[in-house]
Design a protein around this motif. Structure first.
Motif, PDB file in Angstrom:
ATOM      1  N   GLN A   8       0.828  -1.208   0.000  1.00  0.00           N
ATOM      2  CA  GLN A   8       0.000   0.000   0.000  1.00  0.00           C
ATOM      3  C   GLN A   8       0.861   1.256   0.000  1.00  0.00           C
ATOM      4  O   GLN A   8       0.565   2.226  -0.705  1.00  0.00           O
ATOM      5  CB  GLN A   8      -0.916  -0.012   1.218  1.00  0.00           C
ATOM      6  CG  GLN A   8      -2.016  -1.054   1.142  1.00  0.00           C
ATOM      7  CD  GLN A   8      -2.644  -1.344   2.492  1.00  0.00           C
ATOM      8  OE1 GLN A   8      -2.361  -0.671   3.490  1.00  0.00           O
ATOM      9  NE2 GLN A   8      -3.512  -2.352   2.533  1.00  0.00           N
ATOM     10  N   ARG A   9       1.921   1.235   0.808  1.00  0.00           N
ATOM     11  CA  ARG A   9       2.803   2.408   0.850  1.00  0.00           C
ATOM     12  C   ARG A   9       3.510   2.592  -0.488  1.00  0.00           C
ATOM     13  O   ARG A   9       3.668   3.720  -0.971  1.00  0.00           O
ATOM     14  CB  ARG A   9       3.828   2.271   1.975  1.00  0.00           C
ATOM     15  CG  ARG A   9       4.837   3.425   2.058  1.00  0.00           C
ATOM     16  CD  ARG A   9       4.139   4.753   2.249  1.00  0.00           C
ATOM     17  NE  ARG A   9       5.067   5.865   2.095  1.00  0.00           N
ATOM     18  CZ  ARG A   9       4.691   7.141   2.109  1.00  0.00           C
ATOM     19  NH1 ARG A   9       3.426   7.472   2.264  1.00  0.00           N
ATOM     20  NH2 ARG A   9       5.595   8.097   1.944  1.00  0.00           N
ATOM     21  N   LEU A  10       3.931   1.503  -1.088  1.00  0.00           N
ATOM     22  CA  LEU A  10       4.599   1.581  -2.387  1.00  0.00           C
ATOM     23  C   LEU A  10       3.651   2.180  -3.425  1.00  0.00           C
ATOM     24  O   LEU A  10       4.048   3.046  -4.227  1.00  0.00           O
ATOM     25  CB  LEU A  10       5.059   0.195  -2.823  1.00  0.00           C
ATOM     26  CG  LEU A  10       5.772   0.094  -4.174  1.00  0.00           C
ATOM     27  CD1 LEU A  10       7.019   0.967  -4.193  1.00  0.00           C
ATOM     28  CD2 LEU A  10       6.126  -1.352  -4.486  1.00  0.00           C
ATOM     29  N   GLN A  11       2.410   1.763  -3.409  1.00  0.00           N
ATOM     30  CA  GLN A  11       1.429   2.281  -4.362  1.00  0.00           C
ATOM     31  C   GLN A  11       1.222   3.784  -4.160  1.00  0.00           C
ATOM     32  O   GLN A  11       1.219   4.557  -5.117  1.00  0.00           O
ATOM     33  CB  GLN A  11       0.103   1.537  -4.202  1.00  0.00           C
ATOM     34  CG  GLN A  11      -0.961   1.930  -5.230  1.00  0.00           C
ATOM     35  CD  GLN A  11      -2.177   1.033  -5.167  1.00  0.00           C
ATOM     36  OE1 GLN A  11      -2.254   0.124  -4.365  1.00  0.00           O
ATOM     37  NE2 GLN A  11      -3.136   1.278  -6.035  1.00  0.00           N
ATOM     38  N   THR A  12       1.077   4.206  -2.895  1.00  0.00           N
ATOM     39  CA  THR A  12       0.891   5.631  -2.593  1.00  0.00           C
ATOM     40  C   THR A  12       2.097   6.444  -3.016  1.00  0.00           C
ATOM     41  O   THR A  12       1.970   7.520  -3.625  1.00  0.00           O
ATOM     42  CB  THR A  12       0.632   5.826  -1.089  1.00  0.00           C
ATOM     43  OG1 THR A  12      -0.544   5.108  -0.713  1.00  0.00           O
ATOM     44  CG2 THR A  12       0.452   7.298  -0.748  1.00  0.00           C
ATOM     45  N   ALA A  13       3.305   5.952  -2.673  1.00  0.00           N
ATOM     46  CA  ALA A  13       4.528   6.687  -2.997  1.00  0.00           C
ATOM     47  C   ALA A  13       4.725   6.809  -4.500  1.00  0.00           C
ATOM     48  O   ALA A  13       5.160   7.858  -5.002  1.00  0.00           O
ATOM     49  CB  ALA A  13       5.732   5.999  -2.355  1.00  0.00           C
TER      50      ALA A  13
END
Length: 428
Positions: free
Chosen positions: A299-304
């Motif tokens: 999820q963090r990778l997608q947001t970043a």
């Protein structure tokens, strides 16, 4: 006048004696005087005390003078006042601190030692804040000399204040914003309770998580500096058996591992440290129902990636995510993948395909049975916990080549910029 109390009582009854004593001891610090001047001061002080010894307010006067002398760190003058009966438990009528408290607050380690060795109560709490001398020494990193002195003299490192806070928790909340790492190291070395919980559910770990979140809102320089402290304290916590993947309390506060993965790109060295140490990638208390490390990372990778406009930075984010997954497989050859994961829709954003490709590679890797040697490595590392493992591995009766296999972190070298915390503003 019996109705006079506190500060007014001092002014009208024994302030003149206090003034006379302080006039004799002078304004100069003890360690800058030459021996002759110090000897003259001691002689004059003794003469003054001999003349005033029959005064009705003598003991109260020299006891308050003792408080003033302790504040200045004048050890020789303090010895004389103690010889004439100064009360070590005298409380300043304004602050309600006693001589030991004020000596700690003014960072006078030699005075602290003198007072305790002459009978001062090392655990005495003040009447306003109920802080012990060790609590006060823990609140500012500049008071480290007093803290070390108190610990050497036997102060209780796990004593709690009225809120249930230990000195270690006071150190974590140091009012100068960034506690001294040596200070924290001193507590751990002598057996501070790293799992102590206050009445409000606060722990050392929850305080550390709070500080980590402060780094995310700080400047670039401050985030890097806070990160150094957080990494050092995390290493100490891990070495003392703290589980970084367990929720620190029942209030829903995130664990260290959860926090590191929620912002792995900004807290990359922390995520690396925790994963290398064998931290669980799901909540070790509530399981996947609480949080999943793989979901958080994805999820963090997608947001970043959605916020990223630089292709090289986007590539770096993907590499960082894969590095963390590879490191995780050292301690857990089979990654705990979530049963449900919200995947991006191809074509909806420019990085959807990259995310899908990464997830596909993970699924393919997990579909293959892990190699026996990897299972053995994970088994051995698990039984050598707590982290760090290097010294323990060195003692094993194994060839050096196998020891190197057990410690792949030896060969891990972070790329430039991967070794420090970054604030959220750096990604905008």
């Amino acid at each position: 006048m019996p109705f006079l109390h506190g500060f007014r009582r001092i002014i009208y009854e024994y302030q003149p004696l206090v003034d006379a004593v302080m006039s004799v001891v002078g304004l100069e610090e003890e360690d800058v005087r030459n021996p002759e001047d110090e000897s003259d001061m001691c002689r004059s002080l003794v003469e003054l005390l001999e003349r005033e010894s029959q005064s009705e307010e003598f003991v109260k006067g020299i006891s308050y003078a003792m408080f003033k002398v302790a504040e200045r760190g004048l050890v020789n003058a303090a010895k004389i006042l103690l010889r004439y009966g100064a009360d070590l438990n005298f409380e300043d009528p304004v602050s309600y601190y006693n001589p030991l408290h004020i000596a700690v607050l003014r960072n006078r380690p030699n005075m602290v030692r003198l007072l305790v060795e002459h009978g001062a109560d090392i655990e005495k709490r003040d009447r306003i804040h109920e802080s012990s001398p060790l609590d006060l020494a823990s609140e500012e990193s500049e008071r480290l000399p007093c803290l070390l002195t108190l610990l050497d003299l036997g102060a209780d490192v796990n004593a709690r204040d009225k809120q249930g806070k230990t000195p270690l928790l006071h150190a974590m909340e140091s009012s100068d914003g960034l506690p001294n790492v040596v200070l924290g190291d001193s507590f751990f070395t002598i057996g501070a309770d790293v799992n102590a919980v206050t009445e409000s559910g606060e722990t050392v770990e929850s305080s550390l998580v709070f500080l980590i979140n402060e780094a995310l809102d700080a400047s670039v320089e401050e985030a890097a500096e806070i990160g150094k402290f957080c990494l050092k304290i995390t290493q100490l916590l891990l070495a003392h058996g703290v589980d970084p993947s367990c929720c620190p309390n029942d209030d829903g506060e995130p664990s260290l591992t959860q926090t590191s993965l929620e912002h792995f790109d900004l807290l990359f060295p922390l995520a690396v440290l925790l994963i290398q140490s064998g931290a669980s990638l799901v909540c070790s208390n509530h399981g996947e129902s609480c949080w999943s490390g793989y979901s958080l990372l994805f999820q963090r990778l997608q947001t970043a990636l959605q916020q990223c406009s630089d292709q090289s930075h986007a590539s770096e984010l993907l590499v960082q995510a894969e590095v963390l997954l590879d490191l995780a497989r050292v301690n857990s050859p089979t990654l705990p993948l979530p049963t449900r994961l919200e995947l991006p829709v191809p074509g909806r954003d420019s990085y959807a395909q990259a995310l899908l490709d990464l997830h596909s590679r993970v699924i393919q890797h997990e579909a293959r049975p892990p190699a026996l040697q990897c299972l053995c490595r994970a088994f051995v590392r698990r039984h050598l916990q707590p982290w760090p493992l290097e010294e323990k591995v060195k003692t094993l009766p194994l060839p050096d080549r196998l020891k190197d296999f057990l410690l792949p972190e030896r060969t891990y070298t972070p790329k430039p910029g991967w070794d420090c915390f970054k604030p959220q503003q750096s990604q905008r």
